[in-house]
Write a protein that holds these residues in place. Structure first.
Motif, PDB file in Angstrom:
ATOM      1  N   TYR A  13      58.848  94.215  47.666  1.00 41.56           N
ATOM      2  CA  TYR A  13      59.663  95.410  47.488  1.00 41.56           C
ATOM      3  C   TYR A  13      58.969  96.635  48.079  1.00 41.56           C
ATOM      4  CZ  TYR A  13      63.089  93.147  44.463  1.00 41.56           C
ATOM      5  OH  TYR A  13      64.091  92.362  43.990  1.00 41.56           O
ATOM      6  N   ILE A  14      57.689  96.781  47.792  1.00 46.45           N
ATOM      7  CA  ILE A  14      56.948  97.952  48.288  1.00 46.45           C
ATOM      8  C   ILE A  14      56.912  97.949  49.818  1.00 46.45           C
ATOM      9  CG2 ILE A  14      54.668  99.043  48.378  1.00 46.45           C
ATOM     10  CD1 ILE A  14      54.269  98.079  45.469  1.00 46.45           C
ATOM     11  N   SER A  15      56.791  96.760  50.397  1.00 43.86           N
ATOM     12  CA  SER A  15      56.722  96.676  51.863  1.00 43.86           C
ATOM     13  C   SER A  15      58.022  97.108  52.540  1.00 43.86           C
ATOM     14  CB  SER A  15      56.354  95.251  52.297  1.00 43.86           C
ATOM     15  OG  SER A  15      57.434  94.362  52.029  1.00 43.86           O
ATOM     16  N   ASP A  16      59.113  97.109  51.771  1.00 38.88           N
ATOM     17  CA  ASP A  16      60.409  97.509  52.353  1.00 38.88           C
ATOM     18  C   ASP A  16      60.693  99.004  52.241  1.00 38.88           C
ATOM     19  OD1 ASP A  16      61.035  94.946  53.121  1.00 38.88           O
ATOM     20  OD2 ASP A  16      62.081  94.466  51.245  1.00 38.88           O
ATOM     21  N   LEU A  17      59.758  99.751  51.668  1.00 38.06           N
ATOM     22  CA  LEU A  17      59.997 101.178  51.453  1.00 38.06           C
ATOM     23  C   LEU A  17      59.881 102.002  52.738  1.00 38.06           C
ATOM     24  CD1 LEU A  17      57.967 101.761  48.152  1.00 38.06           C
ATOM     25  CD2 LEU A  17      60.459 101.898  48.401  1.00 38.06           C
ATOM     26  N   PHE A  18      60.428 103.224  52.671  1.00 38.53           N
ATOM     27  CA  PHE A  18      60.255 104.289  53.663  1.00 38.53           C
ATOM     28  C   PHE A  18      60.941 104.039  55.011  1.00 38.53           C
ATOM     29  CE2 PHE A  18      56.183 104.410  51.123  1.00 38.53           C
ATOM     30  CZ  PHE A  18      56.644 105.396  50.259  1.00 38.53           C
ATOM     31  N   HIS A  19      61.999 103.235  54.973  1.00 39.15           N
ATOM     32  CA  HIS A  19      62.801 103.058  56.180  1.00 39.15           C
ATOM     33  C   HIS A  19      64.137 103.786  56.077  1.00 39.15           C
ATOM     34  CE1 HIS A  19      60.158 100.197  58.184  1.00 39.15           C
ATOM     35  NE2 HIS A  19      59.977  99.600  57.013  1.00 39.15           N
TER      36      HIS A  19
END
Length: 633
Positions: A600-606
């Motif tokens: 989930y964290i890796s999918d942030l800020f896009h």
């Protein structure tokens, strides 16, 4: 056929130069008679040579060029004119009633008419050999003995050998150019020494001025008037500026330089004559050429137009050494003055454009918020402009040094590396000015960040925009101008913004787990699981719409959040999940495994917001939980 002559009806007759210019003659009767006989013989010899090339006789010589027909005869003709001038001087001083003097005067008129015709023909028919590029290649011709006085040498074989020797080191084009220039010089010196300089100069000015004017016209240079510029749109004017820069380089470095060299060579015997000639040929055209930048500088000033103005400034500065060398004497001082005026006007306009840009930043009142805390348009336009300005440091440093910031810059200077070398000292005012413009931008961004209702979004907005500023400085000449100290201080500020964002956005998630390892009852463990899942879901839902365009900053934020969150949750998950193994619907109670959390964290800020209905539906399935039993993540 009509009589060929450039003389007016009142063309001057031969005027002998001062006696000191010639060899003195013995005063004894015997020597005087002997010398007079020699002089009269000289007149007789000249008669046969000069009358052969009388342009008014119906022979082939009327239509044939003496210098093209036979260089040997041309040299002989010039020598005869020289000797005839000496003989006339003697006869005027010793026997002014001599019938030979009247004959000599007639021969001199014929000779001058022929030389006048030859001078015009050589100038007109050898334009290719007298083009500025060829002449520029002969820049040292006036100092090379191989070409000096070739036409007037007393030893034909020796001069021919010297010409051949010199020719071994130059190209065919340069040889032809040197030959023509030598012929023109020989004719000019002969005519001037015989009192016909006015006619010679008149021909030269008329022919060469037309060539200069035509050359500039072919380069796209027109007669410039201020009224024309008021009616010209900026796109057209920008195209004219680009063309002018190319044309000016050729016009100054080749056309005017070549014309000056040719003029200096042909009229090397007289400073006043060559200066007068060059003035008549080049002054008007060169002054008009340098009026263009002044007219452009007077047009409506705008920061968007600064770069063509700086291109003009750089072009004139690059040509300045040539301008000073070519237009160095008083008669053409007006050309230098016009070029200097254009430089000053451009400097004023350039500084005005920089000031105008600063004002635009300060007066920006747009309240529209950038979605997801991304990069504001003002940041992009400002940094694009400043980074482009930094490529013109040579032009700007002098201008900004003359216009220091009207405020206390001690704080700014503490951010900018102190100058070490002379070049750095020269650019220090420019560095301080760039630092000021960026500070004005940062202050404006602080104001815009306050418009976000979410504090974490304000910090993310500041981090994103500062990251772009730092990245721009790193990758452009701004880095050398602002220095590493400036970069380090602003990178520290970026880290502070990122840290504040994490605290504001994720602190509820960080605090949802027990602060220290303690033994919890199953009921307490369930409370913490629920608290963590609720806090994470809320934070994730909100932060999923955030955007971090810079990959490096985006990855650093993800890693930092994950390091603070995942290890603690993994330990809590490993320790307390087994207690809840017998719970019904455990997949609802414990919705995240540690590995899911990292994903989930890796999918942030896009900038892709997650909706509650679908966000966590596939994070784990009942079958996966059945297979887990009491397994740690």
């Amino acid at each position: 056929m009509a009589k060929f002559s450039f003389f007016s009806s009142s063309s001057p007759k031969y005027h002998p130069s001062s006696p000191s210019s010639f060899t003195s003659f013995p005063a004894s009767p015997l020597n005087q008679n002997f010398t007079q006989a020699m002089m009269e013989e000289t007149v007789e010899t000249a008669d046969s040579v000069i009358r052969k090339w009388d342009p008014n006789t119906p022979s082939f010589t009327k239509i044939v060029s003496l210098f093209n027909h036979s260089r040997k005869e041309a040299k002989e003709f010039i020598r005869c004119v020289r000797d005839l001038r000496r003989a006339m001087h003697f006869l005027v001083s010793q026997d002014s009633q001599s019938p030979k003097l009247a004959l000599a005067q007639t021969l001199m008129q014929i000779a001058m008419t022929r030389l006048e015709k030859e001078f015009f023909q050589i100038l007109s028919s050898n334009r290719d050999k007298l083009d500025p590029e060829s002449v520029s290649g002969q820049s040292s011709i006036s100092s090379n003995s191989e070409f000096e006085d070739v036409m007037g040498s007393d030893d034909d074989d020796e001069s021919d050998n010297e010409m051949r020797k010199a020719g071994e080191s130059i190209t065919q084009v340069e040889k032809a150019s040197a030959m023509v220039m030598s012929d023109l010089k020989a004719i000019a010196e002969s005519m001037i020494s015989c009192g016909y300089g006015k006619e010679c100069v008149k021909i030269y000015k008329r022919v060469r001025k037309s060539i200069v004017d035509e050359g500039l016209s072919l380069l796209g240079i027109e007669i410039y008037k201020g009224s024309r510029f008021h009616r010209t749109d900026w796109v057209t004017l920008e195209h004219m500026i680009k063309n002018w820069i190319k044309a000016a380089k050729i016009g100054v470095a080749t056309l005017f330089r070549g014309e000056k060299l040719l003029c200096d060579h042909v009229f090397s015997a007289s400073n006043s004559t060559r200066e007068s000639c060059f003035y008549e040929i080049a002054n008007e055209a060169a002054t008009n050429l340098f009026k263009f930048p002044e007219f452009v500088a007077k047009e409506k000033k705008s920061h968007e137009r600064i770069f063509p103005l700086m291109d003009l400034q750089a072009a004139i500065s690059d040509l300045w050494q040539d301008i000073e060398m070519i237009f160095h004497f008083d008669a053409v001082a007006g050309v230098k003055s016009q070029a200097l005026t254009s430089l000053q006007k451009l400097k004023v306009s350039i500084h005005s454009a920089v000031t105008d840009f600063e004002s635009i930043i300060q007066k920006d009142t747009t309240k529209a918020l950038t979605p997801g805390g991304g990069i504001h348009k003002l940041t992009r336009t400002t940094m694009n402009f400043i980074s482009s300005l930094s490529k013109y440091s040579g032009v700007l440093s002098e201008i900004l040094a003359d216009h220091p910031l009207p405020r206390n810059t001690r704080l700014l200077e503490s951010y900018v590396r102190a100058p070490i070398s002379e070049d750095e000292q020269h650019n220090h005012a420019l560095s301080v000015h760039f630092a000021w413009l960026i500070l004005v931008l940062l202050c404006k961004l602080d104001t815009k960040a306050e418009h976000y209702k979410d504090v974490s979004l304000s910090y993310l907005f500041l981090a994103n925009n500062l990251q772009l500023i730092i990245e721009t400085v790193h990758s452009t000449p701004l880095r050398n101008l602002l220095g590493d100290d400036w970069l380090n201080k602003h990178e520290d500020k970026l880290c502070a913004y990122a840290g504040n964002y994490e605290i504001a956005a994720w602190s509820n998630v960080f605090m949802s787990l027990p602060e220290e390892p303690t033994d919890l009852s199953p009921e307490e463990a369930k409370i913490y699981f629920r608290r963590f899942h609720t806090a994470f879901e809320e934070a994730y839902m909100k932060q999923s719409s955030r955007v971090v365009p810079n990959a490096k900053l985006r990855d650093e934020l993800k890693v930092s959040i994950a390091k603070k969150l995942v290890p603690e949750y993994r330990e809590f998950y490993r320790k307390y999940l087994p207690m809840l193994g017998q719970e019904r619907n455990i997949e609802i109670l414990v919705r995240f495994k540690p590995d899911n959390l990292e994903n989930y964290i890796s999918d942030l800020f896009h900038g892709t917001p997650i909706h509650a209905s679908s966000s966590f539906s596939s994070s784990s399935s009942s079958s996966s939980w059945k297979s887990l039993g009491c397994v740690s993540g």
